[in-house]
Design an enzyme around this catalytic site. Structure first.
Site, PDB file in Angstrom:
ATOM      1  N   HIS A 341       0.826  -1.211   0.000  1.00 50.09           N
ATOM      2  CA  HIS A 341       0.000   0.000   0.000  1.00 50.09           C
ATOM      3  C   HIS A 341       0.854   1.252   0.000  1.00 50.09           C
ATOM      4  O   HIS A 341       2.086   1.208   0.141  1.00 50.09           O
ATOM      5  CB  HIS A 341      -0.957   0.000   1.203  1.00 50.09           C
ATOM      6  CG  HIS A 341      -0.297  -0.043   2.536  1.00 50.09           C
ATOM      7  ND1 HIS A 341       0.244   1.071   3.144  1.00 50.09           N
ATOM      8  CD2 HIS A 341      -0.078  -1.085   3.402  1.00 50.09           C
ATOM      9  CE1 HIS A 341       0.747   0.736   4.323  1.00 50.09           C
ATOM     10  NE2 HIS A 341       0.568  -0.566   4.503  1.00 50.09           N
ATOM     11  N   CYS A 357       3.251  -5.109   6.410  1.00 55.41           N
ATOM     12  CA  CYS A 357       2.901  -4.751   5.034  1.00 55.41           C
ATOM     13  C   CYS A 357       4.092  -4.103   4.328  1.00 55.41           C
ATOM     14  O   CYS A 357       5.051  -3.670   4.957  1.00 55.41           O
ATOM     15  CB  CYS A 357       1.715  -3.798   5.013  1.00 55.41           C
ATOM     16  SG  CYS A 357       0.141  -4.576   5.455  1.00 55.41           S
TER      17      CYS A 357
END
Length: 412
Positions: A341, A357
């Site tokens: 992201h 992440c």
């Protein structure tokens, strides 16, 4: 009195017979352009409203009798035209039929976009029952071939970087020539569909479920021990929130096979590489998790979101909020704990800072989202070597390909 009645009858005739010609001019992958011509002396441009599967929308005037609206994957729309004649009378109605069939421009056309990784030439295979007249990309003509299976458009011309427009001119059974356009995306000479295509996959169906009142897709997936993304893909659900009581869902799992785009994340160097047909396209800096919070291995991109909201311990944090750390794009991996992201803290890129992440600059993750296919493999490795020009030189990728071959053999 007789004269007044005659004038009134004339106005009635004008109102009944005066109407608007409405035609579909251009259909793109995201919108539709209509031509609206009044069959009377108009005192102003007509207002164009449309009723479709999701309710009423208004088309925007584009000039020269053209009106545009966002398609929303509509199969049909009912035009509602409101005009005024030179007498100041309101005029309704169309003479082209009450329903415009948008699906006719899409149902018989499918395209496959492939870049030759050796010379970066572009091939577009077009399957259609219509006659293909010509094709252009970014306004430049492509060479057209007719084959036994349809058409092939070809060009060695260099494409514009980032967004491209592929336009096809087709001849309808009525003889009219129409234009259909598709958004493409070019990164370092490699061209794909904008936001990617769908990687081939095999599915395993384990049950059928009838949706009960108040059930969510997340609850159904948890009940059967599958992922919500599996159910979305198997059942062709564009919006996971739009399921209804009595709906029949196939329950199962999805296993992607080998597609054109691949991603490699190197935990040792905090770098991410994207490959097309095995050839290196571009390398991006990233922020990764502390320690080995994302273990090396193989993952798949199961979902892609624009301007994602963040749900943090039950709290909803809206998109683009300064405290929403997901940035402008979120690519969900097959392990729901992890994703790729954007970020609201660009100064952290290149560091071991996340909870697991992979974080990217917002512009970089937008490019990645626009280029890679849904279902692309994400190979996470630890190495101090530079990314090779060919992905087959990465030992972990060879092991992955062997597993894919075995999986394909089991399903055949």
């Amino acid at each position: 009195m007789k004269k007044i009645i005659t004038i009134s009858l004339i106005f009635v005739v004008v109102l009944l017979h005066a109407a608007h010609l409405v035609e579909v001019d251009t259909v793109t992958s995201t919108g539709v352009i209509l031509i609206v011509k009044p069959y009377y002396d108009a005192s102003q441009k007509p207002k164009v409203y449309l009723y479709g599967p999701t309710g009423f929308i208004r088309a925007k005037y584009k000039g020269d009798d053209s009106y545009g609206f966002e398609d929303g994957l509509f199969r049909w729309v009912i035009p509602i035209i409101v005009g005024k004649n030179k007498f100041g009378q309101t005029v309704f109605g169309t003479i082209s039929g009450p329903i415009l069939d948008l699906y006719q421009y899409k149902k018989n056309i499918s395209i496959k976009v492939v870049t030759n990784p050796e010379d970066l030439s572009l091939n577009v295979k077009v399957s259609t029952d219509y006659q293909l007249i010509s094709g252009t990309i970014d306004g430049k003509n492509m060479i057209l071939f007719k084959t036994s299976k349809g058409y092939v458009l070809y060009t060695k011309e260099k494409r514009n970087e980032l967004k491209n427009v592929l336009s096809l001119k087709i001849k309808l059974p009525s003889g009219k020539i129409k234009t259909i356009s598709y958004d493409l995306f070019t990164l370092n000479g490699f061209t794909t569909y904008l936001r990617g295509n769908f990687t081939p996959y095999v599915s395993t169906i384990i049950a059928t479920h009838i949706v009960q009142k108040g059930e969510t897709l997340w609850e159904i997936a948890k009940k059967y021990g599958v992922r919500t993304a599996d159910l979305q893909i198997i059942n062709n659900l564009e919006n996971p929130d739009k399921i209804y009581s009595g709906m029949r869902l196939k329950i199962g799992t999805v296993q992607f096979t080998e597609g054109l785009t691949s991603i490699v994340v190197n935990l040792s160097t905090s770098r991410l590489a994207v490959y097309y047909a095995g050839k290196l396209v571009k390398v991006f800096p990233v922020a990764i998790g502390r320690s080995d919070s994302m273990p090396p291995g193989i993952y798949w991109i199961l979902n892609k979101q624009i301007d994602p909201a963040l749900y943090w311990y039950g709290e909803y944090i809206p998109p683009r909020s300064p405290i929403n750390g997901l940035g402008t794009r979120f690519l969900q991996l097959s392990n729901p704990t992890y994703g790729i992201h954007g970020t609201t803290k660009p100064w952290e890129i290149g560091r071991r800072i996340s909870h697991g992440c992979v974080r990217m600059f917002n512009f970089d993750v937008e490019v990645l989202d626009a280029f890679v296919d849904l279902g692309s493999p994400v190979l996470v490795i630890k190495s101090f070597e530079n990314f090779p020009e060919d992905i087959s030189q990465i030992p972990e990728f060879l092991s992955f390909k062997e597993k894919i071959k075995n999986k394909e053999g089991e399903s055949s």
